[in-house]
Design a protein around this motif. Sequence first.
Motif, PDB file in Angstrom:
ATOM      1  N   ALA A 137       0.676  -1.641  -0.225  1.00  0.00           N
ATOM      2  CA  ALA A 137      -0.064  -0.331   0.199  1.00  0.00           C
ATOM      3  C   ALA A 137       1.016   1.195  -0.200  1.00  0.00           C
ATOM      4  CB  ALA A 137      -0.990  -0.370   1.282  1.00  0.00           C
ATOM      5  N   GLN A 138       1.865   0.862   0.898  1.00  0.00           N
ATOM      6  CA  GLN A 138       2.800   2.356   0.770  1.00  0.00           C
ATOM      7  C   GLN A 138       3.534   2.751  -0.318  1.00  0.00           C
ATOM      8  OE1 GLN A 138       7.114   2.829   2.385  1.00  0.00           O
ATOM      9  NE2 GLN A 138       5.462   2.605   4.257  1.00  0.00           N
ATOM     10  N   ILE A 139       3.951   1.307  -1.080  1.00  0.00           N
ATOM     11  CA  ILE A 139       4.716   1.768  -2.079  1.00  0.00           C
ATOM     12  C   ILE A 139       3.812   2.450  -3.195  1.00  0.00           C
ATOM     13  CG2 ILE A 139       5.482   0.464  -4.394  1.00  0.00           C
ATOM     14  CD1 ILE A 139       6.781  -1.363  -2.388  1.00  0.00           C
ATOM     15  N   VAL A 140       2.525   1.438  -3.295  1.00  0.00           N
ATOM     16  CA  VAL A 140       1.841   1.954  -4.755  1.00  0.00           C
ATOM     17  C   VAL A 140       0.530   3.786  -3.980  1.00  0.00           C
ATOM     18  CG1 VAL A 140      -0.902   1.673  -5.517  1.00  0.00           C
ATOM     19  CG2 VAL A 140       0.628  -0.339  -4.859  1.00  0.00           C
ATOM     20  N   LEU A 141       0.501   4.052  -3.317  1.00  0.00           N
ATOM     21  CA  LEU A 141       0.215   5.029  -2.877  1.00  0.00           C
ATOM     22  C   LEU A 141       1.462   6.587  -3.291  1.00  0.00           C
ATOM     23  CD1 LEU A 141      -2.110   4.294  -0.215  1.00  0.00           C
ATOM     24  CD2 LEU A 141      -2.901   4.726  -2.117  1.00  0.00           C
ATOM     25  N   PHE A 142       2.621   6.231  -2.477  1.00  0.00           N
ATOM     26  CA  PHE A 142       3.356   7.291  -2.012  1.00  0.00           C
ATOM     27  C   PHE A 142       5.002   6.993  -3.055  1.00  0.00           C
ATOM     28  CE2 PHE A 142       1.000   6.332   1.841  1.00  0.00           C
ATOM     29  CZ  PHE A 142       0.455   8.247   1.795  1.00  0.00           C
ATOM     30  N   THR A 144       4.432   6.556  -6.481  1.00  0.00           N
ATOM     31  CA  THR A 144       4.485   6.075  -7.263  1.00  0.00           C
ATOM     32  C   THR A 144       3.734   7.820  -8.007  1.00  0.00           C
ATOM     33  OG1 THR A 144       1.797   5.825  -7.506  1.00  0.00           O
ATOM     34  CG2 THR A 144       3.716   4.264  -7.345  1.00  0.00           C
ATOM     35  N   VAL A 145       3.384   7.418  -9.099  1.00  0.00           N
ATOM     36  CA  VAL A 145       2.575   8.762  -9.917  1.00  0.00           C
ATOM     37  C   VAL A 145       1.883   9.454  -8.919  1.00  0.00           C
ATOM     38  CG1 VAL A 145       3.427   8.744 -11.996  1.00  0.00           C
ATOM     39  CG2 VAL A 145       1.111   7.884 -11.076  1.00  0.00           C
ATOM     40  N   LEU A 146       0.601   8.414  -7.780  1.00  0.00           N
ATOM     41  CA  LEU A 146      -0.631   8.668  -6.999  1.00  0.00           C
ATOM     42  C   LEU A 146       0.051   9.827  -5.752  1.00  0.00           C
ATOM     43  CD1 LEU A 146      -1.937   5.219  -6.826  1.00  0.00           C
ATOM     44  CD2 LEU A 146      -2.314   7.376  -8.251  1.00  0.00           C
ATOM     45  N   SER A 147       1.374   9.478  -5.170  1.00  0.00           N
ATOM     46  CA  SER A 147       2.213  10.423  -4.400  1.00  0.00           C
ATOM     47  C   SER A 147       1.604  11.400  -4.066  1.00  0.00           C
ATOM     48  CB  SER A 147       3.845  10.521  -4.631  1.00  0.00           C
ATOM     49  OG  SER A 147       3.678  10.810  -3.154  1.00  0.00           O
ATOM     50  N   LEU A 156      -4.645   8.565   5.290  1.00  0.00           N
ATOM     51  CA  LEU A 156      -3.508   7.547   4.609  1.00  0.00           C
ATOM     52  C   LEU A 156      -1.736   8.239   5.352  1.00  0.00           C
ATOM     53  CD1 LEU A 156      -5.040   7.894   0.925  1.00  0.00           C
ATOM     54  CD2 LEU A 156      -5.023   6.235   2.293  1.00  0.00           C
ATOM     55  N   THR A 157      -1.944   9.006   4.932  1.00  0.00           N
ATOM     56  CA  THR A 157       0.159   9.450   5.398  1.00  0.00           C
ATOM     57  C   THR A 157       0.238   8.844   6.621  1.00  0.00           C
ATOM     58  OG1 THR A 157      -0.300  11.240   4.135  1.00  0.00           O
ATOM     59  CG2 THR A 157       1.574  10.782   5.975  1.00  0.00           C
ATOM     60  N   ARG A 158      -0.831   8.704   7.614  1.00  0.00           N
ATOM     61  CA  ARG A 158      -0.271   8.194   8.680  1.00  0.00           C
ATOM     62  C   ARG A 158      -0.756   6.894   9.184  1.00  0.00           C
ATOM     63  NH1 ARG A 158      -2.258  12.784  13.540  1.00  0.00           N
ATOM     64  NH2 ARG A 158      -0.871  14.507  12.483  1.00  0.00           N
ATOM     65  N   ARG A 159      -1.536   6.058   7.857  1.00  0.00           N
ATOM     66  CA  ARG A 159      -2.070   4.629   8.107  1.00  0.00           C
ATOM     67  C   ARG A 159      -0.611   4.115   7.461  1.00  0.00           C
ATOM     68  NH1 ARG A 159      -2.174  -0.233   8.317  1.00  0.00           N
ATOM     69  NH2 ARG A 159      -3.725  -1.365   8.192  1.00  0.00           N
ATOM     70  N   PHE A 160       0.215   4.502   6.457  1.00  0.00           N
ATOM     71  CA  PHE A 160       0.596   3.798   5.579  1.00  0.00           C
ATOM     72  C   PHE A 160       2.590   3.737   5.246  1.00  0.00           C
ATOM     73  CE2 PHE A 160      -3.284   3.016   3.425  1.00  0.00           C
ATOM     74  CZ  PHE A 160      -3.606   1.020   4.204  1.00  0.00           C
ATOM     75  N   PHE A 161       2.254   5.257   5.578  1.00  0.00           N
ATOM     76  CA  PHE A 161       3.778   5.723   5.018  1.00  0.00           C
ATOM     77  C   PHE A 161       4.407   6.221   6.895  1.00  0.00           C
ATOM     78  CE2 PHE A 161       5.856   9.389   3.345  1.00  0.00           C
ATOM     79  CZ  PHE A 161       6.805   8.641   2.748  1.00  0.00           C
ATOM     80  N   GLU A 162       3.939   7.536   7.045  1.00  0.00           N
ATOM     81  CA  GLU A 162       4.741   8.345   8.223  1.00  0.00           C
ATOM     82  C   GLU A 162       4.305   7.734   9.422  1.00  0.00           C
ATOM     83  OE1 GLU A 162       4.562  12.488   7.756  1.00  0.00           O
ATOM     84  OE2 GLU A 162       5.322  11.753   5.785  1.00  0.00           O
ATOM     85  N   HIS A 163       4.980   7.888  10.753  1.00  0.00           N
ATOM     86  CA  HIS A 163       3.816   7.717  11.931  1.00  0.00           C
ATOM     87  C   HIS A 163       4.076   8.873  12.517  1.00  0.00           C
ATOM     88  CE1 HIS A 163       5.613   3.279  12.841  1.00  0.00           C
ATOM     89  NE2 HIS A 163       6.771   3.883  12.042  1.00  0.00           N
ATOM     90  N   ASP A 164       2.773   8.550  13.423  1.00  0.00           N
ATOM     91  CA  ASP A 164       2.458   9.835  14.081  1.00  0.00           C
ATOM     92  C   ASP A 164       3.022  10.202  15.548  1.00  0.00           C
ATOM     93  OD1 ASP A 164       0.095  11.940  15.367  1.00  0.00           O
ATOM     94  OD2 ASP A 164      -1.377  10.872  15.740  1.00  0.00           O
ATOM     95  N   LEU A 165       3.431  12.145  14.502  1.00  0.00           N
ATOM     96  CA  LEU A 165       4.398  12.468  15.742  1.00  0.00           C
ATOM     97  C   LEU A 165       4.048  13.302  16.879  1.00  0.00           C
ATOM     98  CD1 LEU A 165       8.098  12.145  13.776  1.00  0.00           C
ATOM     99  CD2 LEU A 165       7.130  10.432  15.419  1.00  0.00           C
ATOM    100  N   ASP A 166       2.127  13.632  16.503  1.00  0.00           N
ATOM    101  CA  ASP A 166       2.228  14.708  17.066  1.00  0.00           C
ATOM    102  C   ASP A 166       2.038  14.333  19.299  1.00  0.00           C
ATOM    103  OD1 ASP A 166       1.404  16.321  15.354  1.00  0.00           O
ATOM    104  OD2 ASP A 166      -0.522  15.623  14.895  1.00  0.00           O
ATOM    105  N   ALA A 167       2.094  13.173  19.738  1.00  0.00           N
ATOM    106  CA  ALA A 167       1.448  12.866  21.315  1.00  0.00           C
ATOM    107  C   ALA A 167       3.097  13.603  21.512  1.00  0.00           C
ATOM    108  CB  ALA A 167       1.701  11.198  20.917  1.00  0.00           C
ATOM    109  N   LEU A 262       6.775  -9.296  -1.264  1.00  0.00           N
ATOM    110  CA  LEU A 262       6.303  -7.486  -1.843  1.00  0.00           C
ATOM    111  C   LEU A 262       6.769  -7.246  -2.970  1.00  0.00           C
ATOM    112  CD1 LEU A 262       5.521  -5.245  -1.251  1.00  0.00           C
ATOM    113  CD2 LEU A 262       7.276  -4.948   0.719  1.00  0.00           C
ATOM    114  N   ARG A 263       8.531  -8.141  -3.967  1.00  0.00           N
ATOM    115  CA  ARG A 263       9.028  -7.685  -4.572  1.00  0.00           C
ATOM    116  C   ARG A 263       8.304  -8.550  -5.363  1.00  0.00           C
ATOM    117  NH1 ARG A 263      10.998 -11.520  -7.355  1.00  0.00           N
ATOM    118  NH2 ARG A 263      10.795 -13.193  -5.608  1.00  0.00           N
ATOM    119  N   ARG A 264       7.304  -9.670  -5.903  1.00  0.00           N
ATOM    120  CA  ARG A 264       6.863 -10.267  -6.619  1.00  0.00           C
ATOM    121  C   ARG A 264       5.793  -8.688  -7.403  1.00  0.00           C
ATOM    122  NH1 ARG A 264       6.766 -14.891  -4.492  1.00  0.00           N
ATOM    123  NH2 ARG A 264       4.644 -14.735  -3.443  1.00  0.00           N
ATOM    124  N   LEU A 265       5.008  -8.380  -6.378  1.00  0.00           N
ATOM    125  CA  LEU A 265       3.708  -7.225  -6.943  1.00  0.00           C
ATOM    126  C   LEU A 265       4.616  -6.314  -6.117  1.00  0.00           C
ATOM    127  CD1 LEU A 265       1.728  -8.393  -3.726  1.00  0.00           C
ATOM    128  CD2 LEU A 265       1.311  -9.012  -6.467  1.00  0.00           C
TER     129      LEU A 265
END
Length: 715
Positions: A137-142, A144-147, A156-167, A262-265
């Motif tokens: 999910a991270q690769i497809v969303l962030f 590629t051209v979808l980024s 989406l960013t906090r779920r698949f890409f970055e950690h939530d650092l607000d705490a 993950l490599r195959r996909l």
Amino acid sequence: MALVTATIVNWNTRDALRRCLDALTRARAAQDLEIIVVDNASEDGSADMVEREFPAVRLLRSPVNGGFAAGNNAALEHATGEYVLILNPDVEIGAHAIAALVAFLESTPRAAAVSPLLAGPDGRAHTHLYRRFPSLAQIVLFWTVLSPVSRRIPWLTRRFFEHDLDARGPIAVDQLPGAAMLVRRTAFEDIGRLDPDYFMWFEDVDWCYRARSAGHGLYVLPDVRAVHAGGASFDSWGLGKRVHQFYRAFARFLCKHRLDRLRRLAIPILTFDLWIKEIALRVVSPFSSARDRDGLRAARRAVRTAVALYRSGELIRYTEAGLDRASTRGARTDPGTRDGGPGRSPSGTHTGTAIAPVVAAPPTDGGVRRARIDAIIVNWNGRRYLPACIRSLRESTVPVRIIVVDNASTDGSAAYVRTEVAEAELVALDANIGYAAGANAGLARGDAPYAIVLNPDVVLAPDHLARLRDRLDADPRIGAAQGKLYRVNPDAFEAGAPRPGGELDSAGHVIRRSRMVVDRGQGRPDGPAFDREVSVFSACGAALFLRRAMLEDLAPDGRYFDDAFFAYKEDIDLCWRARLLGWDVRYVPGAIGYHIRGWAGTGAPPKDRIPLSVRRHSWKNHYLLMLKNDHPLDVLRGLPAILGWEVVRHGYALLRDPRILLGHVDLARALPAALRERRALLRRRRASRVEMRRWFGTAEPRLVPASHAVAERLP
């Protein structure tokens, strides 16, 4: 012994490094802090600045740019601190932040490392550095051209890409940025050091992945800040080079940790995305840099190559110059595993401003500092002749590193090298990938300024390598060379008793107007005509001596020989390309060698003993040479001779070996890649068409040095 050792790996970031050291010097007054800078062969005066302005800093000068991971590992050789603070030179961190990080590790035994929250000079947090491990999910969303769209959706960013650092308070994360992290020294002993097989990018991801897999915790302290300028080390890199390095490192990460699903996909998605971006650069921005477009294309190729090597049992090592292959079989220990990193230095400390090379110094030869030579033997079922070949290398008058690339031999070749040749490095492949790709695999293992690529059925005189090395040392324009090769029968070869003066095998290549390339002197007795050093069109691949700088100029991605050739004429292609870039190729008669000419060391076999697939490669490669390297106007000038030779070739094929015509099918498959490589090469050519035209149709080569204009442009 210090409490904290700060390690900084620098490459051409003098001003940023000065600010980083200013901050650390101020922090040193409040902390028990040791500072080590590894300078990776910078050209901007960084090392001299450190030596002059920061005498208390321990400076390690590396003669080569070995990359971020290798530099940090070198610093760890000399570090004495209980904690190691890994920093980029574009990070400024204060005493309060260092104290907070140390206090956290002392109070949290399960934590292997901790990082401050990095923020830019404008105060904006660089949250993108605290990522989750790669997922589909991270690769497809962030990636590629979808980024651009995905990054605008916070959940989406906090779920698949970055950690939530607000705490507030410590936050457990998947990975920490190698730009700034404090590591417990015992964690390096348990997990292993950074894997130097990554030149840049993913070395921190790889280490964190191993740490998390071993049950260690990694944390960020959002309340502790450090200033991060970002990107200083590769501001001079173009888009293409950055993309190329990033995706090659990512492919290694997937292969190394066996993330097969993950490599195959991911790989098809990424290669398709790079293709889309390359088209976009051409269509939307026709004036965009050709280097950027070439870099995207090279990245696609590098990802495919990485996966192909993984499937054949290889892992991939990346350097600034290109790929290296590190076999997952055999006795080699992965430098990124627990026991793989280099050990502590015996002394553990230096006095004053210690300046030491990161890599080993070259061996000495007669009291003079001389680098060794890499000898790459590309073998397929040549077990019968390997002992004599290796014996001749052992007797060389210059230091030699022996690398045997075995193309899935079935005659026990690999077992012989593994058990009988302790000093040789074996690259044992699961499939026959051909002479060209095998030679590339061996060359990528080496790092000496010169290398020789050998067939196993070649024996060299003891001074062969020394004579060629000395000749190339004397003339920096020479990129490739060969000695005088005599033809020898198998019995004399195995006995190790060949003698000069018999029938010649090769004194270099000449190219006819028909584009037929022949070995000078082949089958003729030796004579005065072959005792003169001359420039030749190309050199014989049975014993081809190469300058490393020429190889890197020719193919920065590590594909020195074009693996589309598989076998036959790949040596001619390499030398032809080298000549187009202005390098000279020489025949040096004083370097003597002996060669059994034949397929797999069988002598001169009938055609039915040579596999059909190989005969097809030979047929195809004749045309690949012209398609990649020849100029249309030169082809037109030689058209009568070319057409006459084609009539002879096709007549023979139709009457004697019609199946060889299937080589045209292979040619059609290789055509798109060949044309792309042709365009890339011709954009860089340094030799004029007039200079190249001299070579076609000459009965005997002449000493034709590169023009001064070309020589001045050589790297």
